[in-house]
Design a protein around this motif. Structure first.
Motif, PDB file in Angstrom:
ATOM      1  N   LEU A  61     -13.455   5.886   1.368  1.00 46.42           N
ATOM      2  CA  LEU A  61     -12.146   7.383   0.544  1.00 46.42           C
ATOM      3  C   LEU A  61     -12.381   6.377   0.063  1.00 46.42           C
ATOM      4  O   LEU A  61     -11.450   7.343  -1.125  1.00 46.42           O
ATOM      5  N   GLY A  62     -12.653   5.573  -0.365  1.00 45.79           N
ATOM      6  CA  GLY A  62     -12.436   4.701  -1.406  1.00 45.79           C
ATOM      7  C   GLY A  62     -11.466   3.894  -1.839  1.00 45.79           C
ATOM      8  O   GLY A  62     -10.987   4.078  -2.940  1.00 45.79           O
ATOM      9  N   LEU A  63     -10.560   3.885  -0.846  1.00 47.76           N
ATOM     10  CA  LEU A  63      -9.290   2.857  -0.309  1.00 47.76           C
ATOM     11  C   LEU A  63      -9.795   1.498   0.040  1.00 47.76           C
ATOM     12  O   LEU A  63     -10.636   1.340   0.316  1.00 47.76           O
ATOM     13  N   ASP A  64      -8.886   1.011  -0.401  1.00 43.23           N
ATOM     14  CA  ASP A  64      -8.355  -1.201   0.146  1.00 43.23           C
ATOM     15  C   ASP A  64      -8.245  -1.388   1.555  1.00 43.23           C
ATOM     16  O   ASP A  64      -6.893  -0.967   1.577  1.00 43.23           O
ATOM     17  N   PRO A  65      -9.003  -1.415   2.309  1.00 45.36           N
ATOM     18  CA  PRO A  65      -8.670  -1.841   3.951  1.00 45.36           C
ATOM     19  C   PRO A  65      -7.376  -2.806   3.865  1.00 45.36           C
ATOM     20  O   PRO A  65      -6.697  -3.276   4.399  1.00 45.36           O
ATOM     21  N   ALA A  66      -8.067  -3.683   2.486  1.00 50.17           N
ATOM     22  CA  ALA A  66      -6.758  -4.642   2.872  1.00 50.17           C
ATOM     23  C   ALA A  66      -5.078  -4.121   2.193  1.00 50.17           C
ATOM     24  O   ALA A  66      -3.707  -4.916   2.913  1.00 50.17           O
ATOM     25  N   GLN A  67      -5.017  -3.334   1.770  1.00 50.23           N
ATOM     26  CA  GLN A  67      -3.607  -2.801   1.338  1.00 50.23           C
ATOM     27  C   GLN A  67      -3.131  -1.712   2.547  1.00 50.23           C
ATOM     28  O   GLN A  67      -1.869  -1.672   2.839  1.00 50.23           O
ATOM     29  N   SER A  68      -4.104  -1.089   3.402  1.00 53.60           N
ATOM     30  CA  SER A  68      -3.178  -0.506   4.437  1.00 53.60           C
ATOM     31  C   SER A  68      -2.778  -1.332   5.491  1.00 53.60           C
ATOM     32  O   SER A  68      -2.529  -1.126   6.358  1.00 53.60           O
ATOM     33  N   SER A  69      -3.524  -2.500   5.950  1.00 47.24           N
ATOM     34  CA  SER A  69      -3.414  -3.388   6.817  1.00 47.24           C
ATOM     35  C   SER A  69      -1.803  -4.306   6.330  1.00 47.24           C
ATOM     36  O   SER A  69      -1.256  -4.126   7.627  1.00 47.24           O
ATOM     37  N   SER A  70      -1.593  -4.202   5.555  1.00 41.30           N
ATOM     38  CA  SER A  70      -0.337  -4.518   5.400  1.00 41.30           C
ATOM     39  C   SER A  70       1.162  -3.489   5.908  1.00 41.30           C
ATOM     40  O   SER A  70       1.918  -3.521   6.732  1.00 41.30           O
ATOM     41  N   ILE A  71       0.462  -1.931   5.374  1.00 39.27           N
ATOM     42  CA  ILE A  71       1.374  -0.571   6.126  1.00 39.27           C
ATOM     43  C   ILE A  71       1.580  -1.050   7.831  1.00 39.27           C
ATOM     44  O   ILE A  71       2.195  -0.795   8.655  1.00 39.27           O
TER      45      ILE A  71
END
Length: 60
Positions: free
Chosen positions: A22-32
């Motif tokens: 989807l063009g998103l960074d998995p590291a950013q969503s892991s904190s959420i």
């Protein structure tokens, strides 16, 4: 440990691959996701403690 359950590993890998596509960074969503999991665990432990201590309340 995470390697004890292969289903968890598959789920984490699938999530990372889907976010990458989807063009998103998995590291950013892991904190959420970590915040959501800890909030749910804290709320459930709070409810568990309340349930255990509710017998101490006066009846009536």
């Amino acid at each position: 440990m995470i390697t004890e359950n292969p289903n968890k590993v598959c789920l984490i890998l699938w999530k990372a691959i889907a976010l990458k596509k989807l063009g998103l960074d998995p590291a950013q969503s892991s904190s959420i996701m970590l915040t959501i999991i800890t909030d749910i665990a804290g709320f459930m432990s709070f409810l568990g403690i309340v349930l255990l201590l509710s017998d101490m309340l006066p009846k009536g």
